[in-house]
Design a protein around this motif. Structure first.
Motif, PDB file in Angstrom:
ATOM      1  N   ALA A   1      60.319 -13.369  21.305  1.00 59.75           N
ATOM      2  CA  ALA A   1      61.241 -13.148  22.411  1.00 59.75           C
ATOM      3  C   ALA A   1      60.577 -13.505  23.735  1.00 59.75           C
ATOM      4  CB  ALA A   1      61.696 -11.688  22.438  1.00 59.75           C
TER       5      ALA A   1
ATOM      6  N   THR B   1      59.528 -16.355  15.398  1.00 59.87           N
ATOM      7  CA  THR B   1      60.089 -16.520  16.735  1.00 59.87           C
ATOM      8  C   THR B   1      59.560 -15.396  17.610  1.00 59.87           C
ATOM      9  OG1 THR B   1      62.081 -15.187  16.301  1.00 59.87           O
ATOM     10  CG2 THR B   1      62.193 -17.549  15.788  1.00 59.87           C
TER      11      THR B   1
ATOM     12  N   GLU C   1      66.889 -18.909  24.284  1.00 61.05           N
ATOM     13  CA  GLU C   1      66.608 -18.157  23.069  1.00 61.05           C
ATOM     14  C   GLU C   1      65.196 -18.499  22.613  1.00 61.05           C
ATOM     15  OE1 GLU C   1      68.394 -20.756  19.469  1.00 61.05           O
ATOM     16  OE2 GLU C   1      69.914 -19.826  20.757  1.00 61.05           O
TER      17      GLU C   1
END
Length: 269
Positions: free
Chosen positions: A170, A168, A240
Motif C-alpha cells: 500500500a 503488493t 493503487e
C-alpha cells in the motif's frame, strides 16, 4: 594473588582513562573494590583488569552499555559467550548491509544506462494470499513467514503454484514506513474451492508498465524510481499498489541472481 591499585595505576593497566573509569563507576558497570572515606579516591583490584579489557573491546565493537552490563553480569561463561556471539552476528549482518550500500553508491557514480520498459495486459487470476499491516523494518521477516505459510498450505493440498509468487504494498508503506502488505501465490481457478475463501483473492485485470529488476532488493529503490519516472512522464498511473512478481527470489537462488518484475498499473484492459 591479587593486589589493590589506585585509579591512576588501574587506568594504565587497562588503557581506560580516569574519566571513563569514573563514568563506569557511576553507571555501575565497573565499580572499584574500595573507596577512601576521606578523599573519595577509588581503588581497583588487579583481578578486575580482564573485566576492564572485556568492556573496552565490547565498546570498540559499538555494543550498547546496557548490553555490556548484561554481559558483565552474566551468571556463567555460557551466558556471557551467548550475549557476545549475538552481538557479533548483528555486527556481521551490519557489515553485509554496509557492503551492499557501498556497492550501491558506487553504482550511482556510473553513467545511467536507462531502463527497459515493457507494456503488458494481465487478466484477472486467483491467488492464495495473506495480508497484514507491516512496518518496513519488519517486512522481510513477515514476508518470509507469509510465503512459508502460503507454500505450506499449497503443499498440504498436494498442489504446485500456478505462477510466480508476488506481493503488493500500500502507498502508506512507503509514505509512513508502515502499511498493508499482501503476499500471494497463484492457484488454478479449478482449485480455489479447496481453500478457505478468506485466503483466496482475485487479482484484478490490469495493464502494466513492467521493468525487470535483477539482483538483490538493496537496489529496488532505483528500479522503482526509474520505472515510476517513466510512467509519470509517458503514461497515467492508477492510484493503487504496484505489483511485484518474484520470478526468481529468496529460496530459489542467491540474492545476486534474484529476478523481480515490477508492474506499475497504468489502466484497465
Amino acid at each position: 594473588m591479587t593486589a589493590t591499585v589506585p585509579i591512576g595505576e588501574f587506568s594504565r593497566l587497562t588503557y581506560l582513562t580516569i574519566k571513563t573509569l569514573r563514568y563506569y563507576h557511576e553507571i555501575e558497570l565497573l565499580e572499584p573494590v574500595a573507596i577512601d572515606p576521606g578523599s573519595g579516591y577509588r581503588f581497583y583490584s588487579t583481578a578486575q583488569v580482564d573485566q576492564a579489557h572485556l568492556i573496552k573491546r565490547l565498546r570498540e565493537l559499538n555494543m550498547p552499555l546496557p548490553e555490556i552490563k548484561a554481559v558483565v553480569a552474566a551468571p556463567d561463561q555460557a551466558a556471557r559467550d551467548a550475549a557476545i556471539r549475538a552481538h557479533l552476528e548483528r555486527m556481521e549482518a551490519e557489515l553485509v548491509r554496509t557492503r551492499d550500500v557501498v556497492a550501491s553508491l558506487q553504482a550511482l557514480l556510473l553513467p545511467s544506462t536507462g531502463i527497459s520498459v515493457e507494456y503488458r495486459s494481465i487478466a484477472s487470476y486467483p491467488v492464495l494470499s495473506m495480508r497484514s499491516e507491516v512496518a518496513r523494518e519488519d517486512c522481510d521477516v513477515w514476508c518470509d513467514h507469509s510465503f512459508g505459510t502460503l507454500y505450506g498450505t499449497l503443499a498440504a493440498a498436494d498442489l504446485a503454484p500456478a505462477g510466480p509468487a508476488g506481493a503488493t504494498y500500500a502507498a502508506e508503506f512507503f509514505e509512513y514506513d508502515r502499511g498493508e502488505v499482501v503476499t500471494f501465490v497463484p492457484i488454478e481457478p479449478r482449485h480455489r474451492d479447496r481453500f478457505d475463501p478468506a485466503t483466496v483473492l482475485d487479482l484484478p485485470a490490469r495493464r502494466f508498465a513492467i521493468a525487470l529488476h535483477a539482483g538483490p532488493f538493496t537496489e529496488f529503490d532505483r528500479t522503482y524510481g526509474a520505472l515510476g519516472s517513466h510512467v509519470a512522464e509517458h503514461d497515467t498511473a492508477l492510484a493503487e499498489p504496484v505489483r511485484e512478481l518474484y520470478l526468481v527470489g529468496p529460496g530459489d537462488a542467491e540474492p545476486a541472481d534474484y529476478r523481480t518484475e515490477v508492474c506499475w498499473p497504468i489502466g484497465r484492459l
